[in-house]
Design a protein around this motif. Structure first.
Motif, mmCIF file in Angstrom:
data_model
loop_
_atom_site.group_PDB
_atom_site.id
_atom_site.type_symbol
_atom_site.label_atom_id
_atom_site.label_comp_id
_atom_site.label_asym_id
_atom_site.label_seq_id
_atom_site.Cartn_x
_atom_site.Cartn_y
_atom_site.Cartn_z
ATOM 1 N N ARG A 86 43.215 0.718 36.274
ATOM 2 C CA ARG A 86 43.171 0.993 37.717
ATOM 3 C C ARG A 86 42.659 2.414 37.979
ATOM 4 O O ARG A 86 41.767 2.624 38.795
ATOM 5 C CB ARG A 86 44.559 0.809 38.332
ATOM 6 C CG ARG A 86 44.614 1.055 39.841
ATOM 7 C CD ARG A 86 46.010 0.843 40.412
ATOM 8 N NE ARG A 86 46.628 -0.412 40.009
ATOM 9 C CZ ARG A 86 46.408 -1.600 40.580
ATOM 10 N NH1 ARG A 86 45.564 -1.685 41.576
ATOM 11 N NH2 ARG A 86 47.037 -2.675 40.170
ATOM 12 N N GLN A 90 38.924 3.417 39.518
ATOM 13 C CA GLN A 90 38.932 4.214 40.750
ATOM 14 C C GLN A 90 38.148 5.509 40.543
ATOM 15 O O GLN A 90 37.352 5.912 41.387
ATOM 16 C CB GLN A 90 40.357 4.525 41.181
ATOM 17 C CG GLN A 90 40.434 5.283 42.495
ATOM 18 C CD GLN A 90 41.870 5.514 42.940
ATOM 19 O OE1 GLN A 90 42.821 5.291 42.182
ATOM 20 N NE2 GLN A 90 42.033 5.961 44.163
ATOM 21 N N SER A 114 39.481 -7.553 38.073
ATOM 22 C CA SER A 114 40.802 -7.885 38.602
ATOM 23 C C SER A 114 41.773 -8.318 37.503
ATOM 24 O O SER A 114 42.965 -8.006 37.572
ATOM 25 C CB SER A 114 40.691 -8.966 39.684
ATOM 26 O OG SER A 114 40.085 -10.130 39.154
ATOM 27 N N ILE A 117 42.921 -5.154 35.543
ATOM 28 C CA ILE A 117 43.881 -4.390 36.356
ATOM 29 C C ILE A 117 45.205 -5.148 36.475
ATOM 30 O O ILE A 117 46.275 -4.555 36.296
ATOM 31 C CB ILE A 117 43.287 -4.069 37.747
ATOM 32 C CG1 ILE A 117 42.133 -3.073 37.593
ATOM 33 C CG2 ILE A 117 44.369 -3.524 38.686
ATOM 34 C CD1 ILE A 117 41.366 -2.804 38.878
ATOM 35 N N ASP A 120 47.556 -4.814 33.688
ATOM 36 C CA ASP A 120 47.936 -3.422 33.402
ATOM 37 C C ASP A 120 47.224 -2.887 32.160
ATOM 38 O O ASP A 120 47.814 -2.197 31.318
ATOM 39 C CB ASP A 120 49.451 -3.248 33.250
ATOM 40 C CG ASP A 120 50.186 -3.361 34.578
ATOM 41 O OD1 ASP A 120 49.570 -3.036 35.615
ATOM 42 O OD2 ASP A 120 51.365 -3.791 34.577
#
Length: 172
Positions: A86, A90, A114, A117, A120
Motif C-alpha cells: 500500500r 502510494q 488490489s 494490497i 497485506d
C-alpha cells in the motif's frame, strides 16, 4: 623524434573491441547496482511510461512495516521488515490495476494491485533485522503475513511471493 605509425593487425583490432566494453561497462554496472527496485509503467504523472527507481536508502526512507510469519520456505517464524505494498504503490503514484513482478532471474508473476494490497503484501528488505542478500531471497522479497491472514495460505499467494524482486511493471 619521429612517430612511427603502423597498420593494426586483425588481432589488435579484435583485442581492442574485446576490452572496450569492460572499460565502459564498469561505471554503468556500478550505477545500476545502486538501484534495488525499479517501478515502471503507470506511475507518477505519466500515463504509461513512468519510472521510479529506489536504492536501499530510498526504500528505507519510506514507511516501514514488519511482521513475523512462517512461510513454505522457512521452517520457523521469520521477522520480515520493509515497505508495505500500500505504501509503495502510494509513494510511486501507481494508477494501474495490474502488475508484472519481475525477479533478478527474469521470473515473472502477474497479479492485481488490489490483491497484493488486500493480502497485506510486504516488499521485505530485511529478514530478522538483517538486509536480505541475493543468496537468501533478497534484496527484496514480496511476502505476505501467512500466519495472520489464513486466506493468504493458498497457492495463489504463495506464487505471488516473489523473491529477488527487481522490477515492478504497473499496467492498466
Amino acid at each position: 623524434m619521429f612517430l612511427e605509425f603502423r597498420m593494426l593487425s586483425r588481432r589488435d583490432v579484435v583485442l581492442a573491441f574485446a576490452v572496450l566494453p569492460f572499460v565502459f561497462w564498469r561505471p554503468l554496472r556500478a550505477a545500476a547496482a545502486d538501484t534495488m527496485l525499479r517501478v515502471i509503467g503507470m506511475v507518477g504523472d505519466d500515463v504509461e511510461d513512468g519510472r521510479v527507481e529506489y536504492d536501499a536508502a530510498a526504500l528505507d526512507a519510506l514507511p516501514q512495516t514488519r511482521f513475523a510469519t512462517t512461510t513454505p520456505w522457512h521452517d520457523t517464524p521469520v521477522e520480515f521488515a520493509g515497505v508495505s505494498a500500500r505504501d509503495l504503490f502510494q509513494a510511486v503514484g501507481a494508477h494501474g490495476e495490474n502488475l508484472q513482478l519481475i525477479a533478478l532471474n527474469d521470473y515473472v508473476v502477474e497479479a492485481k494491485v488490489s490483491d497484493i494490497i488486500a493480502g497485506d503484501g510486504l516488499f521485505a528488505t530485511r529478514q530478522n533485522g538483517v538486509p536480505m542478500p541475493v543468496s537468501d531471497k533478497g534484496p527484496i522479497f514480496l511476502v505476505f503475513p501467512f500466519d495472520q491472514r489464513p486466506e493468504t495460505q493458498h497457492q495463489a499467494y504463495y506464487s505471488r511471493a516473489v523473491w529477488q524482486l527487481a522490477e515492478i511493471v504497473v499496467t492498466p
